[in-house]
Motif scaffolding. Structure first.
Motif, PDB file in Angstrom:
ATOM      1  N   MET A   1       0.690  -1.002  -0.301  1.00 39.39           N
ATOM      2  CA  MET A   1      -0.050   0.017  -0.103  1.00 39.39           C
ATOM      3  C   MET A   1       1.262   0.824   0.181  1.00 39.39           C
ATOM      4  O   MET A   1       1.434   1.389   0.742  1.00 39.39           O
ATOM      5  CB  MET A   1      -1.004   0.428   0.962  1.00 39.39           C
ATOM      6  CG  MET A   1      -1.825   1.052   1.658  1.00 39.39           C
ATOM      7  SD  MET A   1      -2.448   1.426   2.986  1.00 39.39           S
ATOM      8  CE  MET A   1      -2.210   0.682   3.802  1.00 39.39           C
ATOM      9  N   ALA A   2       0.233   2.296  -1.014  1.00 38.68           N
ATOM     10  CA  ALA A   2       1.462   3.408  -0.931  1.00 38.68           C
ATOM     11  C   ALA A   2       1.050   4.415   0.409  1.00 38.68           C
ATOM     12  O   ALA A   2       0.073   4.339   0.841  1.00 38.68           O
ATOM     13  CB  ALA A   2       1.237   4.699  -2.228  1.00 38.68           C
ATOM     14  N   ALA A  52      -0.454  12.008  -0.552  1.00 45.59           N
ATOM     15  CA  ALA A  52       0.242  11.114  -1.083  1.00 45.59           C
ATOM     16  C   ALA A  52       2.196  11.796  -1.433  1.00 45.59           C
ATOM     17  O   ALA A  52       1.567  12.950  -2.017  1.00 45.59           O
ATOM     18  CB  ALA A  52       0.332  10.481  -2.767  1.00 45.59           C
ATOM     19  N   TRP A  78      -7.394   6.327  -4.989  1.00 43.91           N
ATOM     20  CA  TRP A  78      -7.047   6.050  -4.166  1.00 43.91           C
ATOM     21  C   TRP A  78      -7.822   5.015  -3.192  1.00 43.91           C
ATOM     22  O   TRP A  78      -7.598   4.995  -2.321  1.00 43.91           O
ATOM     23  CB  TRP A  78      -6.551   6.742  -3.250  1.00 43.91           C
ATOM     24  CG  TRP A  78      -5.194   7.692  -3.514  1.00 43.91           C
ATOM     25  CD1 TRP A  78      -5.506   8.244  -4.639  1.00 43.91           C
ATOM     26  CD2 TRP A  78      -3.975   7.227  -3.376  1.00 43.91           C
ATOM     27  NE1 TRP A  78      -3.447   8.507  -4.976  1.00 43.91           N
ATOM     28  CE2 TRP A  78      -2.665   7.953  -4.286  1.00 43.91           C
ATOM     29  CE3 TRP A  78      -3.130   7.140  -2.339  1.00 43.91           C
ATOM     30  CZ2 TRP A  78      -1.043   7.399  -3.553  1.00 43.91           C
ATOM     31  CZ3 TRP A  78      -2.141   6.362  -1.800  1.00 43.91           C
ATOM     32  CH2 TRP A  78      -0.501   6.838  -2.647  1.00 43.91           C
ATOM     33  N   ARG A  79      -9.342   4.996  -3.775  1.00 43.13           N
ATOM     34  CA  ARG A  79      -9.911   3.883  -3.038  1.00 43.13           C
ATOM     35  C   ARG A  79      -9.712   2.954  -2.460  1.00 43.13           C
ATOM     36  O   ARG A  79      -8.999   1.829  -3.812  1.00 43.13           O
ATOM     37  CB  ARG A  79     -11.380   4.320  -4.044  1.00 43.13           C
ATOM     38  CG  ARG A  79     -11.728   5.657  -3.835  1.00 43.13           C
ATOM     39  CD  ARG A  79     -13.332   5.813  -4.607  1.00 43.13           C
ATOM     40  NE  ARG A  79     -13.491   7.608  -4.931  1.00 43.13           N
ATOM     41  CZ  ARG A  79     -14.178   7.738  -5.336  1.00 43.13           C
ATOM     42  NH1 ARG A  79     -14.874   6.694  -6.601  1.00 43.13           N
ATOM     43  NH2 ARG A  79     -14.305   9.294  -6.131  1.00 43.13           N
ATOM     44  N   GLY A  80     -10.577   2.033  -1.087  1.00 44.06           N
ATOM     45  CA  GLY A  80     -10.143   1.140  -1.013  1.00 44.06           C
ATOM     46  C   GLY A  80      -8.471   0.451  -0.357  1.00 44.06           C
ATOM     47  O   GLY A  80      -8.068  -0.509   0.082  1.00 44.06           O
ATOM     48  N   ARG A  81      -7.912   1.649  -0.475  1.00 45.26           N
ATOM     49  CA  ARG A  81      -6.467   1.796   0.517  1.00 45.26           C
ATOM     50  C   ARG A  81      -6.385   2.370   1.739  1.00 45.26           C
ATOM     51  O   ARG A  81      -5.770   2.698   1.685  1.00 45.26           O
ATOM     52  CB  ARG A  81      -5.250   2.972  -1.115  1.00 45.26           C
ATOM     53  CG  ARG A  81      -5.966   1.957  -1.943  1.00 45.26           C
ATOM     54  CD  ARG A  81      -4.466   2.785  -3.282  1.00 45.26           C
ATOM     55  NE  ARG A  81      -3.045   2.661  -4.304  1.00 45.26           N
ATOM     56  CZ  ARG A  81      -2.884   3.595  -4.184  1.00 45.26           C
ATOM     57  NH1 ARG A  81      -2.926   3.853  -4.683  1.00 45.26           N
ATOM     58  NH2 ARG A  81      -1.111   3.228  -3.690  1.00 45.26           N
ATOM     59  N   GLY A  82      -7.369   2.830   2.040  1.00 42.67           N
ATOM     60  CA  GLY A  82      -7.070   2.966   3.472  1.00 42.67           C
ATOM     61  C   GLY A  82      -7.303   4.632   3.863  1.00 42.67           C
ATOM     62  O   GLY A  82      -7.253   5.194   5.220  1.00 42.67           O
ATOM     63  N   VAL A  83      -7.601   5.701   2.880  1.00 48.67           N
ATOM     64  CA  VAL A  83      -7.591   6.810   2.509  1.00 48.67           C
ATOM     65  C   VAL A  83      -9.189   7.717   3.604  1.00 48.67           C
ATOM     66  O   VAL A  83      -8.724   7.464   4.465  1.00 48.67           O
ATOM     67  CB  VAL A  83      -7.283   7.414   1.676  1.00 48.67           C
ATOM     68  CG1 VAL A  83      -7.444   8.972   1.159  1.00 48.67           C
ATOM     69  CG2 VAL A  83      -6.399   7.362   1.068  1.00 48.67           C
ATOM     70  N   GLN A  85     -11.017   5.732   5.481  1.00 49.76           N
ATOM     71  CA  GLN A  85     -11.034   5.021   7.170  1.00 49.76           C
ATOM     72  C   GLN A  85     -10.107   6.465   7.703  1.00 49.76           C
ATOM     73  O   GLN A  85     -10.400   6.106   8.730  1.00 49.76           O
ATOM     74  CB  GLN A  85      -9.899   3.458   6.834  1.00 49.76           C
ATOM     75  CG  GLN A  85     -11.209   2.586   6.702  1.00 49.76           C
ATOM     76  CD  GLN A  85     -10.555   1.477   6.811  1.00 49.76           C
ATOM     77  OE1 GLN A  85      -9.693   1.585   6.297  1.00 49.76           O
ATOM     78  NE2 GLN A  85     -11.412   0.243   6.408  1.00 49.76           N
TER      79      GLN A  85
END
Length: 146
Positions: A1-2, A52, A78-83, A85
């Motif tokens: 994950m970036a 980012a 960037w969706r689904g990468r914890g942003v 949350q």
């Protein structure tokens, strides 16, 4: 994950970066009329900005003085990468630090599950806002003094 970082900011300092995200998500992607996107709440709200790398704005949210969370947006890549949350957790923490015992938000109906996973519950019936179905949701924050 970036990797990404979150910043607490305000409209005066970061309007350009915040508005770029909101324009891309709400106006361009979702078709929200531009006149409905910008309001007087921006100038008096706490804003959260996800960045980012060194400077790429990828997500945002705002916390109104009354404890409402809103204008939460994450760029599609960037969706689904914890942003989202991380933005929501930071908004909840900021609300609690400001003494809000209940945090409220207006969720697009398709995103209600995201907020429910964070402990929000639907309050009331579905309604339309800017041509998009929404539900009101709220979460009671733990009392830090107990």
């Amino acid at each position: 994950m970036a990797a990404f970082t979150l910043l607490e900011t305000d409209w005066a300092r970061d309007a350009r970066r915040l508005s770029a995200i909101r324009r891309a998500v709400f106006i361009d992607e979702q078709g929200v009329p531009e006149a409905l996107e910008w309001d007087a709440h921006d100038a008096r709200s706490l804003h959260l900005l996800a960045i980012a790398g060194e400077a790429l704005p990828i997500g945002c949210a705002r916390l109104l003085p009354d404890g409402h969370v809103g204008r939460m947006a994450v760029l599609p890549a960037w969706r689904g990468r914890g942003v989202g949350q991380a933005l929501l957790a930071a908004a909840l923490q900021a609300a609690q630090a400001r003494g809000h015992r209940t945090v409220r938000l207006s969720a697009q109906t398709h995103a209600a599950g995201f907020y429910a996973r964070a402990g929000f519950v639907v309050v009331g019936e579905e309604y339309e806002e800017a041509g998009i179905p929404h539900v009101s949701m709220q979460k009671t924050c733990a009392d830090r003094n107990r």
